[in-house]
Write a protein that holds these residues in place. Sequence first.
Motif, mmCIF file in Angstrom:
data_model
loop_
_atom_site.group_PDB
_atom_site.id
_atom_site.type_symbol
_atom_site.label_atom_id
_atom_site.label_comp_id
_atom_site.label_asym_id
_atom_site.label_seq_id
_atom_site.Cartn_x
_atom_site.Cartn_y
_atom_site.Cartn_z
ATOM 1 N N GLU A 37 0.832 -1.203 0.000
ATOM 2 C CA GLU A 37 0.000 0.000 0.000
ATOM 3 C C GLU A 37 0.867 1.254 0.000
ATOM 4 O OE1 GLU A 37 -3.011 0.695 -0.504
ATOM 5 O OE2 GLU A 37 -2.845 2.823 0.033
ATOM 6 N N LYS A 45 1.112 6.426 -6.787
ATOM 7 C CA LYS A 45 -0.141 7.090 -7.185
ATOM 8 C C LYS A 45 -0.102 8.575 -6.883
ATOM 9 C CE LYS A 45 -3.453 4.356 -5.440
ATOM 10 N NZ LYS A 45 -4.761 4.069 -4.845
ATOM 11 N N HIS A 46 0.340 8.925 -5.666
ATOM 12 C CA HIS A 46 0.133 10.313 -5.222
ATOM 13 C C HIS A 46 1.395 11.157 -5.192
ATOM 14 C CE1 HIS A 46 -3.742 8.868 -3.941
ATOM 15 N NE2 HIS A 46 -3.182 7.992 -3.126
ATOM 16 N N GLY A 52 -6.574 2.953 1.973
ATOM 17 C CA GLY A 52 -5.184 2.565 2.151
ATOM 18 C C GLY A 52 -4.659 2.851 3.544
ATOM 19 N N ASN A 62 0.845 3.939 -2.892
ATOM 20 C CA ASN A 62 0.531 5.337 -2.607
ATOM 21 C C ASN A 62 1.604 6.249 -3.172
ATOM 22 O OD1 ASN A 62 -1.866 5.108 -1.376
ATOM 23 N ND2 ASN A 62 -1.126 5.466 0.708
HETATM 24 MG MG LIG Z 1 -3.665 4.290 -1.199
#
Ligand SMILES: [Mg+2]
Lengths: 287, 232
Positions: free
Chosen positions: A183, A190-191, A233, A187
């Motif tokens: 996770e 993704k971010h 998440g 993350n």
């Molecule tokens: Mg996440």
Amino acid sequence: MQNSEQMKWVLLIASLAMILMSFFVILFIMYYQKRRFEEEKKLNDIEKNYNRLLLDTALNSEETERRRIAQDLHDDIGTMLSLTKLSLNQLNKMISKNGDEKEESIMKKSQSLVEETILHVRRITRDLVPTTLERFGLLEAIEEFIDKLEEDNSLIISFHANTEEFPRQGQKLELTLYRIMQELVNNAIKHASCSKIEIVLETNDRFVSLRVTDNGVGFDPEKIKENNLAGLGLLGIESRLAIVNGTVQYEKPLKGGSSALAQIPVMPLSENKPEPLHPFRRERVNI
Amino acid sequence: MIEIYISFCQKHTFICIAVFITFIPLIVSLFKKTYREASFSSLLIYLITKLVIDLTMFHFASIKQSTVVYYNISIPVYYALIGSMFYHKFETTRYKKWLIWSIGLFTLFSIWDMVYINPEFSNLHEQQLVFYSGTVLSLLMIFWILLYLYEIMLLLKIPNLLNFPFFWVCSGFLLYFSSLVCIAPVLHYAEKWNNPLDIGFVYYVPYIFEIVCAIFISVGLWNFSFESYAKQ
Ligand SMILES: [Mg+2]
Ligand SMILES: Nc1ncnc2c1ncn2[C@@H]1O[C@H](COP(=O)(O)OP(=O)(O)OP(=O)(O)O)[C@@H](O)[C@H]1O
């Protein structure tokens, strides 16, 4: 004078009685308060344990469900795809005897599609159930996860552990750490819009700690929690950790990006591992 | 002058200790800066007032003048000050309202009591001690303290009462007022100029518990920490 003497004693006794009474009131309140607090604490403990059990069950059933799906995919669709591939091969032989160019190219296309589907199904089942984790442990599993990510990304992901041979932990702990690592890295991808991710796994005789650092935009976990921005998440990480008494801290390193540190106290290895629904392990294991 | 004080102290040791011991909670209170919290600032005002009144009475008693009038005045003042301390502490608004009313009514009552007992105010020497006010004060105070203790018992907010300053303050006052409640009605006779009723050592019981009360308050104030109070 006789009267006065009597009065004196009456007063003294009455006063002493009053004082004793208030003294006992004070003692009683202290005692009662203490009792109430102990009861409250017991109740709290029970509730906490119950919640933890609930969470544990939920996560366990999630894993079981994943396994079931993976197994179904592998056993049903996987088998069918293999059979399809076999039939296509036979068909291919028949068609190549005819020598029709067009038919042959369609044949080739279907064959490669089937091959690709087989690969996809394999990948999905492997994503659903971290088999490497169960067979070879955390180090292997994390390395495999990184390799897969680096294949189709321009990311640099580095991974260190403080020991060559990472001792095997309990199954639950390994899975928890693996899912958290997954996770956190997801993350970051993704971010954070980062170019580098660093994973560090350390263990001593009390804690196993996992640190994932990226060099991206960074974030403030307090703000995210306050503004209810946390997705599944971050919450999932916390609930997974709650079951194993672990903690997580998010930091903002000076050079930017973000860093998360998850720590889990080492549990004694339980001897009788529950045998998982294991789609990939062919040999029978006797318990 | 000083010799007069000293000889008075030697004659009435308990009374003098009860007067001067107020310095201890006062100093602790200033040292710990407890006045930052509303109820403790009331307590501080109470301590200062008590010290001033007690010292005045000490002075006049040692030069053999009647101190009864100061005693009479002090009763409603103490009730108002201790009451306002509890006013800040109560969490139930109903109790707060009752307390405010009781302060008003009690002040009127004690003034009436004073005037009724001493119709001629000008004659300081013939002043008499109030008849009911002392007892009513003790009863009311015991009632409020018990009510407050009942409230904290129900609310269950304080994990360790021994670390809770106000619990010590309450306990001290509770002990003091329950020692006073039986003796207060008799004081009216005992404090007369031509003392008709000698109650001997019983007379000193409230003074002893005044000392105990001051010690309890000091212990409580010593436990005070503003940070932990702000959290509650
Ligand atoms: Mg996440
Ligand atoms: N490494 C990171 N860098 C920058 N921001 C991050 C990072 N990790 C998390 N965040 C921020 O925290 C928020 C919550 O993350 P979380 O993982 O809980 O939810 P999500 O990733 O948006 O959704 P989900 O994980 O459920 O698919 C994200 O929306 C993101 O804004």
